[in-house]
Design a protein around this motif. Sequence first.
Motif, PDB file in Angstrom:
ATOM      1  N   LEU A  59       0.832  -1.195   0.000  1.00 42.63           N
ATOM      2  CA  LEU A  59       0.000   0.000   0.000  1.00 42.63           C
ATOM      3  C   LEU A  59       0.871   1.252   0.000  1.00 42.63           C
ATOM      4  N   ASN A  60       0.312   2.332  -0.494  1.00 38.21           N
ATOM      5  CA  ASN A  60       0.955   3.650  -0.494  1.00 38.21           C
ATOM      6  C   ASN A  60       2.369   3.594  -1.059  1.00 38.21           C
ATOM      7  N   ASP A  61       3.361   4.052  -0.282  1.00 38.41           N
ATOM      8  CA  ASP A  61       4.744   4.101  -0.788  1.00 38.41           C
ATOM      9  C   ASP A  61       5.569   2.912  -0.295  1.00 38.41           C
ATOM     10  N   ARG A  62       4.912   1.781  -0.090  1.00 38.95           N
ATOM     11  CA  ARG A  62       5.612   0.577   0.363  1.00 38.95           C
ATOM     12  C   ARG A  62       6.081  -0.248  -0.831  1.00 38.95           C
ATOM     13  N   VAL A  63       7.158  -1.004  -0.605  1.00 33.03           N
ATOM     14  CA  VAL A  63       7.770  -1.825  -1.645  1.00 33.03           C
ATOM     15  C   VAL A  63       8.022  -3.214  -1.073  1.00 33.03           C
ATOM     16  N   LEU A  64       7.730  -4.250  -1.841  1.00 32.88           N
ATOM     17  CA  LEU A  64       8.026  -5.627  -1.453  1.00 32.88           C
ATOM     18  C   LEU A  64       9.319  -6.028  -2.150  1.00 32.88           C
ATOM     19  N   VAL A  65      10.327  -6.412  -1.353  1.00 33.79           N
ATOM     20  CA  VAL A  65      11.660  -6.712  -1.877  1.00 33.79           C
ATOM     21  C   VAL A  65      12.075  -8.113  -1.457  1.00 33.79           C
ATOM     22  N   LYS A  66      12.622  -8.864  -2.405  1.00 38.91           N
ATOM     23  CA  LYS A  66      13.196 -10.183  -2.116  1.00 38.91           C
ATOM     24  C   LYS A  66      14.705  -9.998  -2.033  1.00 38.91           C
TER      25      LYS A  66
ATOM     26  N   PRO B  19      22.157  -9.684   3.298  1.00 41.48           N
ATOM     27  CA  PRO B  19      22.444  -8.786   2.178  1.00 41.48           C
ATOM     28  C   PRO B  19      21.565  -7.541   2.207  1.00 41.48           C
ATOM     29  N   SER B  20      22.114  -6.447   1.712  1.00 45.66           N
ATOM     30  CA  SER B  20      21.345  -5.206   1.641  1.00 45.66           C
ATOM     31  C   SER B  20      21.011  -4.877   0.188  1.00 45.66           C
ATOM     32  N   ARG B  21      20.985  -5.924  -0.633  1.00 45.23           N
ATOM     33  CA  ARG B  21      20.559  -5.807  -2.027  1.00 45.23           C
ATOM     34  C   ARG B  21      19.353  -6.704  -2.218  1.00 45.23           C
ATOM     35  N   GLY B  22      18.473  -6.284  -3.099  1.00 44.51           N
ATOM     36  CA  GLY B  22      17.311  -7.114  -3.349  1.00 44.51           C
ATOM     37  C   GLY B  22      16.641  -6.767  -4.658  1.00 44.51           C
ATOM     38  N   GLU B  23      15.676  -7.606  -5.008  1.00 48.12           N
ATOM     39  CA  GLU B  23      14.897  -7.387  -6.222  1.00 48.12           C
ATOM     40  C   GLU B  23      13.493  -6.961  -5.824  1.00 48.12           C
ATOM     41  N   VAL B  24      13.025  -5.884  -6.430  1.00 51.29           N
ATOM     42  CA  VAL B  24      11.677  -5.390  -6.155  1.00 51.29           C
ATOM     43  C   VAL B  24      10.679  -6.362  -6.771  1.00 51.29           C
ATOM     44  N   VAL B  25       9.769  -6.869  -5.939  1.00 53.35           N
ATOM     45  CA  VAL B  25       8.763  -7.827  -6.384  1.00 53.35           C
ATOM     46  C   VAL B  25       7.448  -7.110  -6.701  1.00 53.35           C
TER      47      VAL B  25
END
Length: 101
Positions: free
Chosen positions: A6-13, A35-41
């Motif tokens: 919702l809103n400005d949230r991002v789901l990251v793997k 890790p502090s790297r991820g792919e935006v889902v």
Amino acid sequence: MNLKPLNDRVLVKRLESEEKTAGGLYIPDTAKEKPSRGEVVAVGPGKHTDDGKLIPMAVKAGDTVLFNKYAGTEVKLDGVEHLVMREDDILAVITGETGRK
């Protein structure tokens, strides 16, 4: 299970960290940092300003991102750990990576 931020949230793997150092030494699991790297889902629609205008998201699904070490809330989806974080917690979008899988 599907999750729509919702809103400005991002789901990251999270992307897996390197198994060995540049010098060729293998890193044991107990010494690895998350890790502090991820792919935006998935991404939410964006942030609303005080006057109701929608500011669209700067990231999109499929982007590889760098984020704060302590960013987000961990959630498990189908047995895989993900993070739900605000777009503000994302530091950069990584582009042009070669040799990574």
